[in-house]
Design a protein around this motif. Structure first.
Motif, short mmCIF file in Angstrom:
data_model
loop_
_atom_site.label_atom_id
_atom_site.label_comp_id
_atom_site.label_asym_id
_atom_site.label_seq_id
_atom_site.Cartn_x
_atom_site.Cartn_y
_atom_site.Cartn_z
N ASP A 156 85.71 -10.95 14.85
CA ASP A 156 85.61 -11.25 13.41
C ASP A 156 84.15 -11.64 13.15
O ASP A 156 83.68 -12.65 13.67
CB ASP A 156 86.55 -12.39 13.04
N ASP A 157 83.45 -10.84 12.36
CA ASP A 157 82.01 -11.08 12.17
C ASP A 157 81.68 -11.92 10.95
O ASP A 157 80.52 -11.99 10.54
CB ASP A 157 81.26 -9.75 12.11
N ALA A 158 82.66 -12.58 10.36
CA ALA A 158 82.40 -13.36 9.14
C ALA A 158 81.36 -14.45 9.38
O ALA A 158 80.41 -14.60 8.61
CB ALA A 158 83.70 -13.98 8.64
N ASP A 159 81.52 -15.23 10.45
CA ASP A 159 80.57 -16.30 10.76
C ASP A 159 79.21 -15.72 11.11
O ASP A 159 78.16 -16.28 10.72
CB ASP A 159 81.09 -17.17 11.91
N PHE A 160 79.21 -14.62 11.85
CA PHE A 160 77.94 -14.00 12.23
C PHE A 160 77.16 -13.55 11.00
O PHE A 160 75.96 -13.79 10.89
CB PHE A 160 78.21 -12.81 13.15
N LEU A 161 77.84 -12.90 10.07
CA LEU A 161 77.17 -12.40 8.87
C LEU A 161 76.66 -13.54 8.00
O LEU A 161 75.63 -13.43 7.33
CB LEU A 161 78.12 -11.51 8.07
N THR A 162 77.38 -14.66 8.01
CA THR A 162 77.00 -15.81 7.18
C THR A 162 75.90 -16.65 7.81
O THR A 162 74.95 -17.05 7.14
CB THR A 162 78.23 -16.70 6.91
N ASP A 163 76.03 -16.91 9.12
CA ASP A 163 75.16 -17.89 9.78
C ASP A 163 74.01 -17.28 10.57
O ASP A 163 72.99 -17.94 10.78
CB ASP A 163 75.99 -18.76 10.74
N THR A 164 74.15 -16.05 11.03
CA THR A 164 73.17 -15.47 11.95
C THR A 164 72.37 -14.33 11.36
O THR A 164 71.16 -14.23 11.58
CB THR A 164 73.88 -14.99 13.24
#
Length: 211
Positions: free
Chosen positions: A27-35
Motif C-alpha cells: 500500500d503506497d499511501a504513506d509513501f506517496l504522502t511522506d516520501t
C-alpha cells in the motif's frame, strides 16, 4: 515475440513468502504522502511521457490504437498519458490493498487483480505490454517474460524499464539474499547498466582530455 529464456532456479518458499508479505500487501499511501518528493514526481512524469511517446510510435506502426496491458500499476495513471494511442487499457495488479477487487468500464478500461507470473488474460490478446519498473519486484521474472510472450499477439511489443538510480541497492539486496527476486535476469540487467555507466564515464574522461 520470440524470447530465449534460461531458467536459473525456481523461487524458493522463502522468496514466495517474502513476496506475498510485501508486494501482495503493498500500500503506497504513506509513501506517496511522506516520501515522494517533487523530484521523484517529476521523474515519474517524464518516464510516463517517454513510455507514452514510444507506444505512440508503435500505434502508428500498427495503424490503429493499441490494446495495452500495464502490469503492476493499480492507480492506472499511465492511461492518461497514453490515451491517444490506445484502443484498450488493462491493468494487472497483485496488491490487495491497492486493488481490492476487479474494476472495469467496458472492454476499453479494466483493472484486474493478478500476478505478472500468471496473467489473467487469454493468449494473443494484447498488442503491447508495459512493465514499468516492475520486473525487479517480481518473484520469477523469467516466468513474467514467458507470460508476456503468451499474451502478446504476433509482432507485439513489450516495454521494460528499470530504475537506474536504485541499481546498486537492488544489486546488493539480490546478492545478500534479502530481495524478493533472485533472478539472473535482474542481475544481468544490473551488470549491463553498470558496464554502460563505466563506458560513459570513460568516454567523458577521454573527451575532457581532448578539450
Amino acid at each position: 515475440p520470440r524470447l530465449a529464456l534460461h531458467r536459473m532456479s525456481k523461487p524458493t518458499a522463502a522468496v514466495l513468502k517474502h513476496w506475498r508479505a510485501t508486494q501482495e500487501q503493498w500500500d503506497d499511501a504513506d509513501f506517496l504522502t511522506d516520501t515522494a518528493n517533487a523530484f521523484m514526481r517529476l521523474r515519474w512524469q517524464r518516464l510516463n511521457e517517454r513510455c507514452a511517446a514510444w507506444f505512440g510510435e508503435r500505434a502508428r506502426e500498427n495503424a490503429q490504437g493499441l490494446d495495452l496491458v500495464d502490469v503492476g500499476c493499480a492507480h492506472a495513471n499511465f492511461e492518461g498519458f497514453a490515451r491517444p494511442h490506445l484502443r484498450s487499457y488493462t491493468v494487472i495488479e497483485p496488491s490487495k490493498a491497492l486493488l481490492p477487487k476487479d474494476r472495469s468500464e467496458g472492454k476499453a478500461f479494466r483493472l484486474k487483480r493478478g500476478q505478472a507470473e500468471k496473467l489473467p488474460l487469454p493468449k494473443a490478446s494484447a498488442d503491447a505490454i508495459l512493465l514499468k519498473e516492475v520486473l525487479d519486484h517480481c518473484y520469477d521474472p523469467e516466468k513474467v517474460l514467458a507470460e508476456a510472450a503468451r499474451v502478446l499477439r504476433p509482432g507485439g511489443w513489450i516495454l521494460i524499464t528499470l530504475t537506474n538510480d536504485q541499481a546498486d541497492s537492488i544489486k546488493a539486496a539480490v546478492a545478500s539474499g534479502d530481495y524478493a527476486s533472485h533472478s539472473e535476469v535482474i542481475r544481468e540487467a544490473l551488470r549491463d547498466w553498470a558496464l554502460n555507466q563505466s563506458f560513459r564515464k570513460q568516454a567523458l574522461a577521454e573527451l575532457k582530455g581532448e578539450i
